[in-house]
Design a protein around this motif. Sequence first.
Motif, PDB file in Angstrom:
ATOM      1  N   THR A  54       0.835  -1.197   0.000  1.00 23.32           N
ATOM      2  CA  THR A  54       0.000   0.000   0.000  1.00 23.32           C
ATOM      3  C   THR A  54       0.874   1.254   0.000  1.00 23.32           C
ATOM      4  O   THR A  54       0.624   2.196  -0.760  1.00 23.32           O
ATOM      5  N   ALA A  55       1.907   1.255   0.839  1.00 16.47           N
ATOM      6  CA  ALA A  55       2.817   2.403   0.909  1.00 16.47           C
ATOM      7  C   ALA A  55       3.504   2.616  -0.433  1.00 16.47           C
ATOM      8  O   ALA A  55       3.610   3.752  -0.909  1.00 16.47           O
ATOM      9  N   GLU A  56       3.943   1.514  -1.052  1.00 14.27           N
ATOM     10  CA  GLU A  56       4.629   1.645  -2.343  1.00 14.27           C
ATOM     11  C   GLU A  56       3.700   2.208  -3.405  1.00 14.27           C
ATOM     12  O   GLU A  56       4.095   3.079  -4.189  1.00 14.27           O
ATOM     13  N   SER A  57       2.461   1.764  -3.450  1.00 13.70           N
ATOM     14  CA  SER A  57       1.530   2.273  -4.461  1.00 13.70           C
ATOM     15  C   SER A  57       1.216   3.755  -4.213  1.00 13.70           C
ATOM     16  O   SER A  57       1.112   4.527  -5.159  1.00 13.70           O
ATOM     17  N   LYS A  58       1.091   4.140  -2.950  1.00 13.50           N
ATOM     18  CA  LYS A  58       0.844   5.559  -2.645  1.00 13.50           C
ATOM     19  C   LYS A  58       2.051   6.420  -3.007  1.00 13.50           C
ATOM     20  O   LYS A  58       1.907   7.529  -3.521  1.00 13.50           O
ATOM     21  N   MET A  59       3.263   5.908  -2.752  1.00 12.90           N
ATOM     22  CA  MET A  59       4.474   6.646  -3.107  1.00 12.90           C
ATOM     23  C   MET A  59       4.595   6.759  -4.621  1.00 12.90           C
ATOM     24  O   MET A  59       4.986   7.809  -5.147  1.00 12.90           O
ATOM     25  N   GLN A  60       4.227   5.695  -5.330  1.00  9.69           N
ATOM     26  CA  GLN A  60       4.269   5.716  -6.795  1.00  9.69           C
ATOM     27  C   GLN A  60       3.294   6.766  -7.318  1.00  9.69           C
ATOM     28  O   GLN A  60       3.610   7.503  -8.246  1.00  9.69           O
ATOM     29  N   ARG A  61       2.135   6.842  -6.712  1.00  9.95           N
ATOM     30  CA  ARG A  61       1.140   7.845  -7.128  1.00  9.95           C
ATOM     31  C   ARG A  61       1.669   9.259  -6.862  1.00  9.95           C
ATOM     32  O   ARG A  61       1.474  10.159  -7.683  1.00  9.95           O
TER      33      ARG A  61
END
Length: 185
Positions: free
Chosen positions: A8-15
């Motif tokens: 979840t953190a990685e996807s939010k950082m990617q966004r």
Amino acid sequence: MINDIQKTAESKMQRSLEVLNENLAKVRTGRAHTGLLDQVEVEYWGNMVPVSQAASLTLIDSRTIGVKPFEANMASKIEKAIRDSNLGLNPASVGELIRVPMPMLTEERRKDLIKVVRGEAEDGRVSIRNVRRDANDHIKKLLKDKEVSEDEARRGEEAVQKLTDKFIADIDKMLAAKEEDLMAI
């Protein structure tokens, strides 16, 4: 559980990185690109729509955007919308085509744009740090509720920190590339 938090953190950082990329693309360099007119809206059949939905956008050369309205009566509205946008552009109609030349950037204006770009990059870094904080808080809550061991929690926080470092390094690369692009004459 910790893997879910990391994903979840990685996807939010990617966004956050994608948003930064979009924001940097809106900062005008001396070269023309059709994405520059994405935020310009024009009234089309009673609705406000981006220029790209009322006309076709092309690059005439490296310093000129060509705008060809889908309907001839829209030319003056599109030209006015581009002129009234705060992009500092001065479109000119040539028959059915609207030519939008990119003015040369002065040294002072380039430095102002670099300040804007650095501010955008800092906003991106803050966004990524906020995601890290939220992920670490979630891990700490799991530890407090005794759903994970201390070792798992520590490893999870280390993994989130590695993700944070990676994405902040990506932001720094994007910033350096945009600054170089702005300073190129």
